[in-house]
Design a protein around this motif. Structure first.
Motif, PDB file in Angstrom:
ATOM      1  N   TRP A 107     -24.509 -63.846  53.125  1.00  0.00           N
ATOM      2  CA  TRP A 107     -25.740 -63.578  53.162  1.00  0.00           C
ATOM      3  C   TRP A 107     -26.635 -64.821  52.289  1.00  0.00           C
ATOM      4  O   TRP A 107     -26.301 -65.138  51.638  1.00  0.00           O
ATOM      5  N   THR A 108     -27.556 -65.060  52.956  1.00  0.00           N
ATOM      6  CA  THR A 108     -28.698 -65.953  52.238  1.00  0.00           C
ATOM      7  C   THR A 108     -29.969 -65.321  51.538  1.00  0.00           C
ATOM      8  O   THR A 108     -30.902 -65.839  51.184  1.00  0.00           O
ATOM      9  N   LYS A 109     -30.037 -64.007  51.708  1.00  0.00           N
ATOM     10  CA  LYS A 109     -31.153 -63.172  51.267  1.00  0.00           C
ATOM     11  C   LYS A 109     -30.405 -62.059  50.415  1.00  0.00           C
ATOM     12  O   LYS A 109     -30.140 -61.121  51.253  1.00  0.00           O
ATOM     13  N   PHE A 110     -30.742 -62.142  49.331  1.00  0.00           N
ATOM     14  CA  PHE A 110     -30.061 -60.912  48.495  1.00  0.00           C
ATOM     15  C   PHE A 110     -30.713 -59.636  48.874  1.00  0.00           C
ATOM     16  O   PHE A 110     -30.109 -58.489  48.908  1.00  0.00           O
ATOM     17  N   ALA A 111     -31.969 -59.778  49.123  1.00  0.00           N
ATOM     18  CA  ALA A 111     -32.767 -58.391  49.234  1.00  0.00           C
ATOM     19  C   ALA A 111     -32.183 -57.889  50.450  1.00  0.00           C
ATOM     20  O   ALA A 111     -32.138 -56.394  50.724  1.00  0.00           O
ATOM     21  N   ALA A 145     -30.337 -75.068  44.392  1.00  0.00           N
ATOM     22  CA  ALA A 145     -30.501 -75.210  45.536  1.00  0.00           C
ATOM     23  C   ALA A 145     -30.759 -74.206  46.565  1.00  0.00           C
ATOM     24  O   ALA A 145     -31.213 -74.183  47.731  1.00  0.00           O
ATOM     25  N   ASN A 146     -29.821 -73.286  46.255  1.00  0.00           N
ATOM     26  CA  ASN A 146     -29.475 -72.109  47.161  1.00  0.00           C
ATOM     27  C   ASN A 146     -29.083 -70.883  46.602  1.00  0.00           C
ATOM     28  O   ASN A 146     -28.914 -70.793  45.404  1.00  0.00           O
ATOM     29  N   GLU A 147     -28.886 -69.669  47.517  1.00  0.00           N
ATOM     30  CA  GLU A 147     -28.572 -68.482  46.996  1.00  0.00           C
ATOM     31  C   GLU A 147     -27.391 -67.838  47.956  1.00  0.00           C
ATOM     32  O   GLU A 147     -27.942 -67.836  49.077  1.00  0.00           O
ATOM     33  N   PHE A 148     -26.235 -67.258  47.590  1.00  0.00           N
ATOM     34  CA  PHE A 148     -25.530 -66.948  48.536  1.00  0.00           C
ATOM     35  C   PHE A 148     -24.711 -65.507  48.079  1.00  0.00           C
ATOM     36  O   PHE A 148     -24.579 -65.338  46.942  1.00  0.00           O
TER      37      PHE A 148
END
Length: 248
Positions: free
Chosen positions: A106-110, A81-84
């Protein structure tokens, strides 16, 4: 969204020539439940991407006027569902062994890794596949730490910063210990042969003497020590090790 990454050939006797090219589609668990859009009249192999946690260990680096020997640790969690990325530290400008304990989510690893790479340090990521419910429990753990706490800083839509109830302490509540508290929600016994690796790599002689006087922790609290333990842990080998960044 579909992505065609590979093709397999299978034998189908009821089809012309008995052969059919089969594309492989990588998908999350959620997308397989919601449905995938693919062309008709073709067979598709779907690979489910397992949830993971990734321990991100940043190495030392040099800035113009200072040598940063301690390193850094953050924890990345990817589910269907998501990435943190959970990134704890003294982000209020303090120096010394104490300071405000701030958690950046953070919700955007980049975006997170771009900041780490900009320092010139190398970040090593140790990836472990975990059951979906345990990955969700890690997220719940960090959500509980920021519950009802105001957002102190935000970067557009990819990072929010909170001050936690317990402030930073160089030995007892730092980036390594905070990340590992989250890791243990999913992998309880990841710590291995702690006395061998818990040596304070990156600390000066004076700092080590002070830490011993203050009560050296029984757990690993320095990033480089954690990296050595993860690299040499025969009980829990990472599913993948990846490198980010390097010299500027």
């Amino acid at each position: 969204m579909k992505s065609r990454q590979a093709e397999h050939v299978i034998f189908c006797p009821h089809l012309p020539l008995g052969l059919w090219i089969v594309p492989t589609i990588n998908a999350t668990s959620k997308s397989t439940k919601d449905g995938l859009s693919i062309a008709t009249k073709q067979i598709t192999t779907i690979k489910i991407q397992s949830p993971i946690i990734e321990i991100l260990v940043g190495g030392p680096y040099k800035s113009i006027d200072e040598e940063h020997t301690y390193g850094h640790v953050a924890l990345r969690v990817i589910t269907s569902a998501n990435e943190f990325v959970y990134d704890f530290g003294r982000y209020n400008g303090e120096s010394g062994p104490f300071g405000q304990g701030r958690l950046r989510v953070w919700t955007k690893f980049a975006k997170y890794i771009a900041g780490e790479n900009a320092t010139g340090r190398t970040t090593t990521g140790f990836v472990y596949k975990v059951p979906s419910e345990l990955a969700a429990n890690v997220n719940t753990h960090f959500t509980s730490l920021i519950a009802n706490r105001p957002v102190l800083k935000a970067y557009v839509d990819h990072m929010k910063e909170y001050r936690l109830a317990v402030d930073y302490h160089a030995l007892n509540n730092n980036c390594t210990t905070t990340a590992m508290t989250g890791v243990r929600v999913a992998i309880r016994d990841l710590d291995y042969d702690v006395p061998t690796y818990n040596v304070g790599t990156g600390m000066s002689f004076v700092e080590k003497m002070g830490a011993k006087g203050a009560g050296w922790p029984s757990y690993i609290f320095m990033p480089a020590d954690l990296q050595k333990m993860l690299e040499n842990n025969p009980r829990h080998r990472p599913d993948k090790v990846e490198k980010f960044g390097g010299a500027k």
